[in-house]
Design a protein around this motif. Structure first.
Motif, PDB file in Angstrom:
ATOM      1  N   ALA A  88      36.464 -50.822  22.586  1.00  0.00           N
ATOM      2  CA  ALA A  88      35.365 -50.994  21.193  1.00  0.00           C
ATOM      3  C   ALA A  88      34.808 -50.130  21.389  1.00  0.00           C
ATOM      4  O   ALA A  88      34.386 -48.759  20.427  1.00  0.00           O
TER       5      ALA A  88
ATOM      6  N   ILE B  82      31.589 -53.519  15.279  1.00  0.00           N
ATOM      7  CA  ILE B  82      30.405 -53.411  16.768  1.00  0.00           C
ATOM      8  C   ILE B  82      29.708 -54.499  16.781  1.00  0.00           C
ATOM      9  O   ILE B  82      28.471 -54.023  15.907  1.00  0.00           O
TER      10      ILE B  82
ATOM     11  N   THR C  35      35.055 -55.522  22.576  1.00  0.00           N
ATOM     12  CA  THR C  35      33.932 -54.949  24.276  1.00  0.00           C
ATOM     13  C   THR C  35      34.517 -55.350  25.730  1.00  0.00           C
ATOM     14  O   THR C  35      33.606 -54.242  26.090  1.00  0.00           O
TER      15      THR C  35
END
Ligand SMILES: [Zn+2]
Lengths: 983, 98
Positions: free
Chosen positions: A36, A59, A86
């Motif tokens: 991410a 994100i 992430t």
């Protein structure tokens, strides 16, 4: 969002450049990045498409709660869908693709669903395809299944590889005094305190670095480094990249360690993941808290994320996520983020939905009060925000403001999942606007923000306190809270006259309107709400959306949040791959393999093996070019003509010894055993308490107090357990010891008219085993050539003159090397399970297929064996009237009417006019009988032979061989008088 | 995963054990009438709370145990050998040890 990598800062290793592939584009990042953070640094904003409406998503967070950047990592057989970008460590050569979009996430044709979004509201699928006339419930199911396929294809959240998993996984086990979950300020302090108190401590961290929130604060680095060193020096066992996914009874925890998911070319000897089962004396949960979003129009746009996430990207990864940043908050936690972002060069405005002044912020950050976001503007990326002002009685539009990043802090939700697994019901704390961990009697303690404690110093202290409670040294608790000013709950911002697409659960596209609709339609229980709207049902499991959903439901119901309740969290906290659950128990290791002592000998002599439970047993011994059918027919015929040898080592063998052994066997078996003479064997049938047949076998009396009981291969373990249960729980006064000796003996059956000859030739000293010396059912100890001690019993499963010969397992091959040449010289053969089956079917001998737990001793045609002179296990309940009915299915033999025809095991036996329904009986086993020259079978039919003699019967097998006309005969199909066995 | 404290082997995972059945049942004499056997074999209480159970440490010492377990919480209140002679011997040994 115009994110960029800063020239300096962050924990990434700028000397170690890493290249990776995103949707076919070659990009680069640094070691220490997540997927991410690297995508953000590369300016990628649209990383996924939403589930129902295919809305562009970017994100939204920096952690496990991510609901936007959900991607597929890897390719070919190593393709793993639904990975949170992430949480994925970047490595050189990583390949990732967007999912739930065609042709790609930036241009997705499925986005047309958004135009018809009113049709996709809560309950849409059910109402449309199942509930409406003419598709009433049930009757429309077939159609529903058709639609479901289409919907699933349209909705699909990434696809896994269909090839076998090329990786391997391990199961590991651990023990500790104290398990600490989470290595942030609270967890590190807890682990250190417990270890310094002399406890064996296991510290588990899902991140690849220890430190938790310390990692997001450069100023805290010296302290973090010092703590980590102290924890290591104190002997704490540390597992990183490891998630505690579930807590279970008595301190058991399930952990998933990702061993090689961050490596490009892992050492092939390493497992991809390890599935840990840990037993802990006490458990400290320092699992942190997750920042909540707020529901408002288009709150899912790329460029909207949680406030804390921006601080993570800035301070840990050196990425400035935006340049004109608007931070919307209702609590104090976002102000630190504002200061850091401003210091890094961004233009920052804070809107605080609270009314009062806030002290202690940078002069360069503009702060406006009483405002909240009403709608995110721009598409696909955010370009501005329409604001709303708090009127005291709802929200009204209050102008627009441009920005390229909108950060939201809607409050914090402690991660209470793990203690909820243990049934500790989270309790709503109105002051902190969050659920706090519930009470439990178990030694489970919470520390840090998992306990609703916000300032870092208080989290550190609470870690120490939790460890002291876990070790019983002190009982101080730290109160939740700690912000200078209290949070003001804001769950949804909307102007009353506007219909909005304000998302509550991003992963399942559940909006605030969906929740109100569900309420209107009568779904007032939170559990029903969850199922109807699918709120909290994706991999997010309610992390982001649960509290907002509950708050909206409470509002609709006119209740407080605690009165609406919360759903119980269940394991796993994060997904666990099926491969990790399976561990090494795959393919040939799926179940244990048991080999007889003659296994290798059998293979050397041409055996084709088959599985019998866990055992591998010889199936048949094919000679040149023989098929299985040719081989077993030859083997069975040879046994009846000369002699055959069969490995029967897998039979269960139990030594029953002691002064009361005869009495014990007499109670267990339905036939008499008290008067069995030494040197004799007896066939016995044992029943269960309920009067049904449990198992059969022979018992040999080797001495006054010494018996050897054999069981079927399938029931060896069960019978042993049963004997132990009876002796330990019911008849403790009996002086009997039982031990399993199944693996101590190698055993063969030698059957056929020339069996005696074959054995006599290998006995030392010319021992006499004539009919007089060793009659039918005789048992003796003999010595084979080469001084091999053996047990011999004259028992027969085949109906021929036959013997079983047992030697200690280590002498098995030596015995065979004597016996086989002897039998071969007489024209004998080796035979396997298939011929064994033929021989026993010809004789009507029952085995596992017939003794299936549903039959009585009478059904099996062996009722006459049951003693009428004594009571035994099952003797009372076998007399139940229902079990004595004459029309119960009884054991029978089956011949085809036309002897050239064959039928199959499993066929249903029916009267000619009744080939539908359950029929009157069934076929348990079939074989081609060399003795009779045609196919035969055994099975059961209502009323037995007497009821069907001479009547036409159909063996019906509609899915395979069709209908075959058969006749019902006595199960004793070959040598019914038993002449051969006594000869 | 329940943990059972085997009096011989110490605390072990329940996967080492097999569940036997209702530990409160007193099985009748073999000669007892059918009705007595019917009741002993087929009639069970469906207890919410503490119940007496038999378990065997089948992948351990193979002892049969009588266990008091709470069906609601899985909490185990007591564990003793089902065989009264073994239980008594263990008890006296423990007594001698203290
Ligand atoms: Zn044990």
């Amino acid at each position: 969002m115009t994110a960029r990598r800063l020239e300096s800062g962050g924990r990434i290793d700028r000397n170690q450049k890493v290249t990776f592939d995103w949707d076919g584009k070659a990009l680069s990042g640094f070691a220490g990045d997540t997927l991410a953070s690297a995508l953000m640094a590369n300016g990628e904003t649209v990383l996924g498409r939403s589930f129902k409406y295919h809305r562009p998503r970017g994100i939204m967070s920096a952690g496990v709660e991510e609901s936007g950047a959900i991607v597929t990592v890897g390719k070919d057989t190593r393709r793993e869908p639904n990975v949170k970008a992430t949480m994925q460590e970047l490595y050189d050569g990583l390949t990732a693709t967007g999912q739930n979009a065609w042709p790609n996430v930036r241009f997705d044709l499925g986005a047309v669903n958004g135009l018809f979004s009113r049709f996709f509201a809560a309950g849409f699928y059910y109402k449309t395809f199942m509930g409406l006339p003419p598709f009433e419930w049930g009757s429309g199911t077939g159609l529903w299944m058709q639609y479901e396929k289409l919907i699933r294809r349209a909705a699909g959240m990434g696809t896994a590889s269909r090839a076998p998993d090329p990786d391997h996984y391990d199961h590991a086990h651990g023990f500790c005094d104290v398990l600490v979950v989470g290595a942030g300020p609270a967890g590190l302090n807890a682990a250190l305190t417990a270890a310094e108190a002399g406890r064996d401590v296991l510290l588990v961290e899902q991140d690849f670095e220890l430190g938790g929130d310390y990692l997001n604060d450069p100023a805290a680095e010296p302290k973090r480094a010092e703590l980590v060193t102290a924890v290591r020096n104190a002997g704490v066992h540390i597992l990183t990249r490891t998630t505690a996914f579930g807590l279970y009874d008595d301190g058991t925890a399930g952990l998933l360690e990702k061993v090689t998911d961050h490596l490009r070319n892992p050492d092939p000897s390493l497992p991809r993941q390890r599935f840990w089962t840990v037993r802990a004396g006490a458990t400290i949960l320092a699992t942190g808290a997750l920042e909540r979003s707020i529901a408002f129009e288009n709150n899912d746009r790329p460029g909207v994320m949680t406030a804390a996430a921006a601080r993570v990207y800035l301070n840990r990864y050196g990425v400035l996520p935006g340049t004109r940043i608007l931070i919307a908050t209702n609590n104090d936690s976002a102000y630190g983020t504002a200061v850091d972002l401003e210091a890094a060069g961004a233009q920052v405005t804070v809107i605080d939905s609270r009314a009062e002044q806030n002290a202690g912020t940078s002069e360069r950050v503009s702060i406006q009060y009483g405002l909240a976001p009403l709608e995110a503007l721009g598409r696909p990326n955010i370009t501005g925000v329409e604001l709303a002002a708090d009127t005291g009685n709802g929200w009204k539009p209050a102008g627009k403001q441009g920005c390229d990043l909108l950060l939201i802090s809607g409050g914090w939700s402690p991660v209470v999942n793990l203690s909820s697994h243990r049934g500790a019901k989270p309790a709503w704390n109105a002051e902190q606007a969050c659920f706090l961990p519930g009470q439990t009697k178990e030694p489970i303690f919470h520390a840090g923000s998992a306990a609703g404690i916000w300032p870092r110093e208080a989290c550190e202290t609470s870690g120490v306190a939790a460890a002291q409670r876990a070790t019983g040294e002190a009982f101080q608790t730290i109160a939740p809270g700690g912000w200078a000013r209290t949070i003001k709950p804001v769950y949804e911002v909307r102007a009353s006259d506007r219909v909005s697409k304000a998302f509550v659960d991003f992963q399942h596209d559940v909006t605030g309107d969906d929740i109100r609709l569900a309420h209107q339609e009568g779904f007032v229980s939170v559990e029903h709400l969850k199922r109807y709207t699918t709120l909290g049902m994706a991999t997010d499991q309610g992390r982001m959306g649960n509290v907002i959903g509950l708050a909206l439901m409470a509002d609709a119901l006119g209740k407080d949040i605690p009165d609406v309740g919360t759903t119980r969290f269940r394991p796993p906290y994060t997904p666990v791959a099926i491969g990790a659950l399976a561990g090494r128990n795959v393919a040939g290791h799926f179940k244990a393999l048991r080999r007889t002592p003659l296994h290798d000998w059998n293979l050397r002599h041409g055996a084709t093996m088959t599985e019998a439970g866990l055992w591998h047993r010889p199936w048949y011994f094919a000679q040149d070019g023989e098929t299985i059918d040719e081989a077993y027919v030859r083997e069975a015929a040879t046994v009846r003509e000369t002699v055959g040898i069969c490995d029967v080592s897998s039979l269960g063998k139990i030594a029953v010894q002691g002064p009361d052994a005869a009495e014990f066997l007499n109670r267990v078996y339905s036939n008499g055993f008290a008067k069995l003479p030494v040197g004799k064997a007896r066939y016995g049938i044992m029943l269960r308490d309920d009067g049904m047949v449990m198992d059969d076998g022979t018992t040999w009396r080797l001495g006054e107090t010494d018996f050897l009981t054999t069981t079927t291969t399938a029931h060896a373990g069960k019978v042993m357990v049963w004997f132990e249960e009876l002796l330990q729980t019911r008849w403790p006064d009996l002086k009997v010891h039982v031990s399993s000796v199944s693996d101590h003996w190698a055993g063969v059956s030698i059957a056929g008219p020339k069996s005696r000859e074959a054995i006599s030739a290998i006995l030392q000293d010319g021992t006499d085993i004539s009919n007089e010396a060793l009659p039918f059912m005789g048992v003796a100890g003999v010595t084979l050539k080469g001084n091999i001690h053996a047990l011999i019993a004259r028992i027969s499963f085949s109906g021929e003159r036959a013997y079983e010969l047992y030697v200690p397992a280590g002498f098995g091959e030596a015995m065979m090397d004597l016996l086989w040449p002897s039998a071969k010289a007489l024209g004998g053969c080796l035979y396997g399970m298939e011929a064994l089956g033929t021989l026993r079917i010809e004789k009507g001998h029952v085995t596992g297929a017939e003794l299936d737990g549903r039959v009585t001793i009478d059904d099996a045609g062996l009722g006459k064996m049951a003693s009428t002179k004594k009571a035994f296990i099952g003797s009372a309940l076998r007399q139940r009237p229902e079990l004595l009915r004459q029309d119960r299915p009884q054991l029978i033999g089956i011949f085809p009417k036309d002897k050239s025809q064959r039928f199959k095991g499993g066929s249903i036996l029916c009267a000619p006019d009744g080939t539908s329904g359950f029929g009157d009986g069934w076929i348990t086993a079939v074989t081609h009988s060399p003795a009779l020259g045609h196919w035969i079978g055994i099975g059961y039919i209502s009323g037995g032979v007497e009821a069907w003699r001479g009547l036409p019967v159909i063996a019906s097998d509609p899915t395979r061989s069709g209908d075959v006309e058969v006749e019902i005969v006595s199960p004793h199909m070959v040598d019914p008088e038993g002449v051969r066995v006594h000869g | 995963m329940i943990r059972i404290n085997c009096p011989f082997c110490g605390p072990r995972d329940h996967s080492e054990f097999t569940y036997g059945g209702d530990g409160s049942i007193v099985y009748p004499e073999l000669e007892a009438p059918r009705e007595a056997w019917h009741d002993a074999v087929f009639l069970r209480e469906n207890i919410c709370g503490v119940q007496l159970e038999t378990w065997q440490h089948v992948h351990g010492c193979r002892i049969w145990l009588t266990i008091e377990r709470d069906t609601l919480t899985h909490e185990i209140h007591s564990v003793r050998p089902a065989h009264p002679g073994i239980a008594a011997a263990l008890h006296s040994k423990e007594g001698a040890g203290t």
